[in-house]
Design a protein around this motif. Structure first.
Motif, PDB file in Angstrom:
ATOM      1  N   PRO A   1      33.349  48.609  55.411  1.00 53.88           N
ATOM      2  CA  PRO A   1      32.839  47.231  55.436  1.00 53.88           C
ATOM      3  C   PRO A   1      31.386  47.141  55.900  1.00 53.88           C
ATOM      4  CG  PRO A   1      34.341  47.611  57.273  1.00 53.88           C
ATOM      5  CD  PRO A   1      34.436  48.813  56.393  1.00 53.88           C
ATOM      6  N   ILE A   2      30.927  48.107  56.690  1.00 52.43           N
ATOM      7  CA  ILE A   2      29.528  48.105  57.128  1.00 52.43           C
ATOM      8  C   ILE A   2      28.609  48.318  55.935  1.00 52.43           C
ATOM      9  CG2 ILE A   2      27.822  49.142  58.661  1.00 52.43           C
ATOM     10  CD1 ILE A   2      30.158  47.766  60.118  1.00 52.43           C
ATOM     11  N   PHE A   3      28.898  49.351  55.167  1.00 47.75           N
ATOM     12  CA  PHE A   3      28.128  49.596  53.945  1.00 47.75           C
ATOM     13  C   PHE A   3      28.252  48.429  52.977  1.00 47.75           C
ATOM     14  CE2 PHE A   3      28.288  54.352  54.790  1.00 47.75           C
ATOM     15  CZ  PHE A   3      26.920  54.495  54.909  1.00 47.75           C
ATOM     16  N   GLY A   4      29.441  47.800  52.969  1.00 46.79           N
ATOM     17  CA  GLY A   4      29.650  46.661  52.079  1.00 46.79           C
ATOM     18  C   GLY A   4      28.644  45.555  52.333  1.00 46.79           C
ATOM     19  N   LYS A   5      28.395  45.262  53.604  1.00 49.34           N
ATOM     20  CA  LYS A   5      27.397  44.248  53.954  1.00 49.34           C
ATOM     21  C   LYS A   5      26.036  44.592  53.360  1.00 49.34           C
ATOM     22  CE  LYS A   5      29.090  40.992  56.743  1.00 49.34           C
ATOM     23  NZ  LYS A   5      28.992  39.548  56.446  1.00 49.34           N
ATOM     24  N   PHE A   6      25.655  45.849  53.490  1.00 46.45           N
ATOM     25  CA  PHE A   6      24.325  46.275  53.037  1.00 46.45           C
ATOM     26  C   PHE A   6      24.204  46.283  51.515  1.00 46.45           C
ATOM     27  CE2 PHE A   6      24.215  48.502  57.287  1.00 46.45           C
ATOM     28  CZ  PHE A   6      23.210  47.714  57.814  1.00 46.45           C
ATOM     29  N   VAL A   7      25.226  46.788  50.818  1.00 48.13           N
ATOM     30  CA  VAL A   7      25.101  46.890  49.357  1.00 48.13           C
ATOM     31  C   VAL A   7      25.108  45.524  48.694  1.00 48.13           C
ATOM     32  CG1 VAL A   7      26.068  49.224  49.262  1.00 48.13           C
ATOM     33  CG2 VAL A   7      27.588  47.247  49.009  1.00 48.13           C
ATOM     34  N   PHE A   8      25.893  44.586  49.237  1.00 47.19           N
ATOM     35  CA  PHE A   8      25.888  43.247  48.666  1.00 47.19           C
ATOM     36  C   PHE A   8      24.581  42.519  48.976  1.00 47.19           C
ATOM     37  CE2 PHE A   8      30.741  43.474  48.935  1.00 47.19           C
ATOM     38  CZ  PHE A   8      30.847  43.849  47.606  1.00 47.19           C
ATOM     39  N   ALA A   9      24.040  42.775  50.180  1.00 44.58           N
ATOM     40  CA  ALA A   9      22.735  42.201  50.512  1.00 44.58           C
ATOM     41  C   ALA A   9      21.642  42.759  49.614  1.00 44.58           C
ATOM     42  CB  ALA A   9      22.399  42.469  51.976  1.00 44.58           C
ATOM     43  N   GLY A  10      21.854  43.994  49.131  1.00 46.83           N
ATOM     44  CA  GLY A  10      20.887  44.624  48.239  1.00 46.83           C
ATOM     45  C   GLY A  10      21.040  44.218  46.790  1.00 46.83           C
ATOM     46  N   GLY A  11      22.005  43.338  46.491  1.00 43.07           N
ATOM     47  CA  GLY A  11      22.155  42.816  45.134  1.00 43.07           C
ATOM     48  C   GLY A  11      23.133  43.556  44.252  1.00 43.07           C
TER      49      GLY A  11
ATOM     50  N   LEU B   1      49.391  52.897  40.197  1.00 43.30           N
ATOM     51  CA  LEU B   1      49.225  52.721  41.637  1.00 43.30           C
ATOM     52  C   LEU B   1      47.745  52.666  42.000  1.00 43.30           C
ATOM     53  CD1 LEU B   1      50.936  52.636  44.310  1.00 43.30           C
ATOM     54  CD2 LEU B   1      50.505  55.092  44.484  1.00 43.30           C
ATOM     55  N   GLY B   2      46.960  53.556  41.378  1.00 46.70           N
ATOM     56  CA  GLY B   2      45.525  53.577  41.666  1.00 46.70           C
ATOM     57  C   GLY B   2      44.750  52.492  40.948  1.00 46.70           C
ATOM     58  N   GLY B   3      45.061  52.311  39.675  1.00 42.70           N
ATOM     59  CA  GLY B   3      44.278  51.387  38.859  1.00 42.70           C
ATOM     60  C   GLY B   3      44.558  49.931  39.117  1.00 42.70           C
ATOM     61  N   VAL B   4      45.726  49.621  39.640  1.00 42.26           N
ATOM     62  CA  VAL B   4      46.089  48.229  39.894  1.00 42.26           C
ATOM     63  C   VAL B   4      46.171  47.951  41.395  1.00 42.26           C
ATOM     64  CG1 VAL B   4      47.823  46.429  39.539  1.00 42.26           C
ATOM     65  CG2 VAL B   4      47.343  48.086  37.708  1.00 42.26           C
ATOM     66  N   VAL B   5      47.055  48.674  42.090  1.00 39.65           N
ATOM     67  CA  VAL B   5      47.327  48.366  43.493  1.00 39.65           C
ATOM     68  C   VAL B   5      46.165  48.756  44.395  1.00 39.65           C
ATOM     69  CG1 VAL B   5      48.943  48.654  45.408  1.00 39.65           C
ATOM     70  CG2 VAL B   5      49.795  48.673  43.057  1.00 39.65           C
ATOM     71  N   TYR B   6      45.785  50.042  44.357  1.00 44.09           N
ATOM     72  CA  TYR B   6      44.713  50.464  45.261  1.00 44.09           C
ATOM     73  C   TYR B   6      43.371  49.847  44.882  1.00 44.09           C
ATOM     74  CZ  TYR B   6      42.017  53.053  48.576  1.00 44.09           C
ATOM     75  OH  TYR B   6      41.184  53.366  49.628  1.00 44.09           O
ATOM     76  N   ALA B   7      43.112  49.740  43.592  1.00 38.12           N
ATOM     77  CA  ALA B   7      41.860  49.118  43.156  1.00 38.12           C
ATOM     78  C   ALA B   7      41.785  47.672  43.642  1.00 38.12           C
ATOM     79  CB  ALA B   7      41.751  49.171  41.630  1.00 38.12           C
ATOM     80  N   GLY B   8      42.913  46.960  43.594  1.00 41.85           N
ATOM     81  CA  GLY B   8      42.938  45.579  44.074  1.00 41.85           C
ATOM     82  C   GLY B   8      42.678  45.492  45.559  1.00 41.85           C
ATOM     83  N   GLN B   9      43.294  46.381  46.341  1.00 39.64           N
ATOM     84  CA  GLN B   9      43.084  46.392  47.790  1.00 39.64           C
ATOM     85  C   GLN B   9      41.632  46.688  48.131  1.00 39.64           C
ATOM     86  OE1 GLN B   9      42.736  49.723  49.631  1.00 39.64           O
ATOM     87  NE2 GLN B   9      41.976  48.429  51.258  1.00 39.64           N
ATOM     88  N   ALA B  10      41.063  47.704  47.486  1.00 41.10           N
ATOM     89  CA  ALA B  10      39.680  48.097  47.777  1.00 41.10           C
ATOM     90  C   ALA B  10      38.708  46.966  47.452  1.00 41.10           C
ATOM     91  CB  ALA B  10      39.318  49.359  46.984  1.00 41.10           C
ATOM     92  N   GLY B  11      38.969  46.276  46.346  1.00 46.51           N
ATOM     93  CA  GLY B  11      38.093  45.185  45.945  1.00 46.51           C
ATOM     94  C   GLY B  11      38.170  43.987  46.872  1.00 46.51           C
ATOM     95  N   LEU B  12      39.386  43.608  47.263  1.00 47.96           N
ATOM     96  CA  LEU B  12      39.552  42.464  48.159  1.00 47.96           C
ATOM     97  C   LEU B  12      38.962  42.747  49.539  1.00 47.96           C
ATOM     98  CD1 LEU B  12      43.159  41.209  47.331  1.00 47.96           C
ATOM     99  CD2 LEU B  12      41.013  39.986  46.932  1.00 47.96           C
ATOM    100  N   TYR B  13      39.195  43.952  50.038  1.00 48.40           N
ATOM    101  CA  TYR B  13      38.723  44.291  51.387  1.00 48.40           C
ATOM    102  C   TYR B  13      37.204  44.214  51.480  1.00 48.40           C
ATOM    103  CZ  TYR B  13      38.313  46.977  55.767  1.00 48.40           C
ATOM    104  OH  TYR B  13      38.021  47.395  57.041  1.00 48.40           O
TER     105      TYR B  13
ATOM    106  N   SER C   1      35.213  42.741  49.420  1.00 47.66           N
ATOM    107  CA  SER C   1      34.748  41.395  49.062  1.00 47.66           C
ATOM    108  C   SER C   1      34.768  40.462  50.268  1.00 47.66           C
ATOM    109  CB  SER C   1      35.625  40.811  47.949  1.00 47.66           C
ATOM    110  OG  SER C   1      35.445  41.513  46.739  1.00 47.66           O
ATOM    111  N   ALA C   2      35.679  40.721  51.205  1.00 49.02           N
ATOM    112  CA  ALA C   2      35.785  39.863  52.383  1.00 49.02           C
ATOM    113  C   ALA C   2      34.485  39.822  53.179  1.00 49.02           C
ATOM    114  CB  ALA C   2      36.937  40.342  53.275  1.00 49.02           C
TER     115      ALA C   2
ATOM    116  N   LEU D   1      37.980  31.738  52.294  1.00 51.37           N
ATOM    117  CA  LEU D   1      37.998  32.735  51.225  1.00 51.37           C
ATOM    118  C   LEU D   1      37.910  34.152  51.789  1.00 51.37           C
ATOM    119  CD1 LEU D   1      38.085  33.388  48.246  1.00 51.37           C
ATOM    120  CD2 LEU D   1      35.600  33.041  48.134  1.00 51.37           C
ATOM    121  N   GLY D   2      37.029  34.346  52.762  1.00 52.96           N
ATOM    122  CA  GLY D   2      36.903  35.669  53.365  1.00 52.96           C
ATOM    123  C   GLY D   2      38.177  36.098  54.066  1.00 52.96           C
ATOM    124  N   ILE D   3      38.796  35.164  54.793  1.00 45.51           N
ATOM    125  CA  ILE D   3      40.045  35.466  55.491  1.00 45.51           C
ATOM    126  C   ILE D   3      41.144  35.812  54.493  1.00 45.51           C
ATOM    127  CG2 ILE D   3      41.875  34.471  56.922  1.00 45.51           C
ATOM    128  CD1 ILE D   3      39.666  32.838  58.321  1.00 45.51           C
ATOM    129  N   LEU D   4      41.236  35.040  53.407  1.00 44.07           N
ATOM    130  CA  LEU D   4      42.253  35.294  52.391  1.00 44.07           C
ATOM    131  C   LEU D   4      42.032  36.641  51.696  1.00 44.07           C
ATOM    132  CD1 LEU D   4      42.698  31.759  50.773  1.00 44.07           C
ATOM    133  CD2 LEU D   4      44.274  32.963  52.311  1.00 44.07           C
TER     134      LEU D   4
END
Length: 303
Positions: free
Chosen positions: A27-37, A79-91, A93-94, A155-158
């Motif tokens: 999530p730390i890197f997530g903040k930076f990469v989204f801030a970078g566009g 499992l990877g393409g649907v379940v794990y990919a969904g978890q990684a994206g939501l986390y 994105s928060a 939205l972030g909490i969800l």
């Protein structure tokens, strides 16, 4: 004493802590990469593309490519393409909407959800010490959750709660699906599937390739630290200490995320949060404490 604890137990605990540190950077890197566009599809496509290359390379170098039944391959791929990919994206994105430390802490309701689901399906039996460790960890997370509500939105909490719910299902489902498949091979297939998912997502929504070099370095950081290094050290430690101890020691992850968020993002730590961190650490110590009898518990397939 159980041989799980007698053979490299300390080294296994250390490996799980290193793994937790690697995952804490996500999530730390997530903040930076989204801030970078960077877009979500770009970040996760590159993450899983690099991860898949690394894991498949290790599979072939270690000659651990065993026969994988078509049915098992399809199930792991989904499992990877649907379940794990969904978890990684939501986390990740928060962190667009709430502090990264808060996203990590909300996400860490998943051990509670896993325990409830495992007990409900009779897949897990917990000893008193394991329950105590888990309760200490939960108490710590609740205390830390009380800090810095500023900037939080629904939205972030969800997103964080959704990631926790999906990850709980992922853990229990993977226990049934990939039990007979080597962790390295399953990681390679899951990473490949998630890569394809976000590749398709990027083709539909568009990739963001025109971003600064520092943002590319941060995306590379996501591919290396919370993906390759964290996964490999987790599985190595898992073999040494067993699944329940590994999963509870992994609750150090949100504590480490909070510390990293303070260092790199300036997210404030108060006394309540420090007390909560101490409770989480106490839970980890209880989980790692030598005992004569070890119980059957969750087999966590972490990616």
């Amino acid at each position: 004493m159980n041989n799980v604890r007698g053979n490299g137990h300390g080294a296994g605990i250390a490996a799980i802590i290193i793994s937790a540190l690697g995952f804490a950077f996500y999530p730390i890197f997530g903040k930076f990469v989204f801030a970078g566009g960077a877009s979500l599809a770009t970040v996760l496509f590159v993450r899983f593309f690099i991860g898949a290359i690394a894991f498949w390379s290790l599979v072939f170098l270690r000659k651990s490519m065993k026969h994988l039944a078509k049915r098992d391959f399809v199930r792991i791929w989904l499992l990877g393409g649907v379940v794990y990919a969904g978890q990684a994206g939501l986390y990740i994105s928060a962190v667009k909407f709430i502090p990264s430390s808060m996203a990590s802490l909300i996400f860490y309701v998943y051990p509670v959800l896993v325990t409830v689901l495992a007990l409900a399906t009779k897949e897990e039996r917990l000893s008193i010490s394991k329950v105590s460790g888990l309760l200490f960890s939960i108490l710590g997370l609740v205390l830390v959750l009380g800090v810095s509500f500023e900037g939080l939105n629904l939205l972030g909490i969800l997103c964080a709660l959704g990631a926790a719910a999906i990850y709980s299902v992922y853990i229990l489902t993977s226990n049934r699906i990939i039990n007979s498949v080597s962790p390295l091979l399953s990681s390679a297939v899951i990473s490949s599937a998630a890569c394809v998912t976000y590749g398709i997502t990027g083709l539909i929504q568009g990739f963001t390739w025109n971003i600064a070099a520092i943002t590319w370095m941060e995306i590379l950081g996501i591919a290396i630290l919370p993906t390759i290094i964290a996964i490999l050290t987790f599985f190595w430690g898992l073999r040494k200490v067993g699944p329940t101890t590994a999963s509870i020691v992994s609750t150090l992850e949100p504590v480490l995320t909070v510390g990293l968020a303070y260092i790199f993002l300036g997210e404030y730590l108060n006394s309540t949060q420090n007390i909560g961190a101490a409770c989480v650490l106490s839970g980890a110590i209880l989980a790692a404490w030598p005992r004569k009898k070890i119980t059957i518990s969750i087999k966590e397939a972490k990616l």
